[in-house]
Structures are given as C-alpha cells and as structure tokens.
Motif scaffolding. Structure first.
Motif: not given
Length: 138
Positions: A64, A67, A70, A92
C-alpha cells in the motif's frame, strides 16, 4: 444474529466471509488486515512466499506504499468445507499517476476458528486510463 464465519462454510457464510475480507482489505490497514490470518499463515502472492503475520504485515505495508488509492472488489467463485475461492479486481495508481487494474484468483484455506491459514494468489496487472476505472470508494 449473524452466522459464525467459521468452517464448514455454507453459501451464506462463504459470501459473508468474502464481503468481510473485501471490506477489511479496503481499509488498507496492515495491522488490522494481518489479524485475519493465523500466526503461521502461508501465502503465495505473485512470486513472493510469505509465512506468518509479521511477514504478511510487512508485505501489506510495502504494497500500500506503492499501490496508491487502492480499491478492491472480490467475488465468491466457490467454496467447500474450510476452503473458499474468489476472483477479484482492484485498481490503484503509482506515484507517477499511472492507473492499473489488477485482477486474478485467490484460494483460501481456514482453520477451525475462521482465521485464514493459507492464501494462494495469482495476479495480473493491466495499465488503464483514469476514465476506465470501475472501482470507487463509496
């Protein structure tokens, strides 16, 4: 009263387990998400092989961080006893602003308490234009 989300799964509990996983992953909170897995959970995620909550937590932090924004959708594909199969797609973008749709299949195996002890994920990424997005945060 809601049914317990533990094996053996029924159509109702398998679908509820998938919805719960989708909601949890959409929090993008590695600490919360990792608690859905056993202490010694085993994962295959693309080319990475992980073992245990700490490796899962570290993986999710890396994921995360890369991305951004997301947003995930999961669909129940099938279930039996203590196993569930799902298809999924998530969108994403990277730091440069390029959007992607990642999609694939996950196979899940749960212990008697309903924690996931094994996750096998096959995932593909496709670059998309922002106008092609389908998954939005409610």
């Amino acid at each position: 009263m809601a049914p317990a989300l533990v094996p053996p799964f029924t159509a109702e509990t398998a679908l509820a387990k998938v919805r719960m996983a989708e909601d949890l992953w959409n929090t993008r909170d590695p600490d919360r998400v990792a608690l859905a897995y056993t202490e010694d959970s085993e994962w295959r995620n693309r080319t990475e092989f992980l073992k245990g909550r700490e490796e899962i937590r570290a993986f999710l932090r890396r994921k995360w961080d890369k991305e951004l924004d997301y947003r995930l959708r999961k669909t129940l594909w099938g279930f039996r006893d203590n196993r569930i199969a799902v298809t999924f797609e998530y969108e994403w973008h990277d730091e440069a602003g390029q959007w992607y749709r990642s999609y694939g299949v996950e196979l899940w195996e749960f212990n008697e308490a309903g924690l996931m002890r094994r996750r096998i994920a096959s995932i593909n990424d496709a670059p998309i234009d922002p106008g092609e997005r389908r998954n939005f945060t409610p």
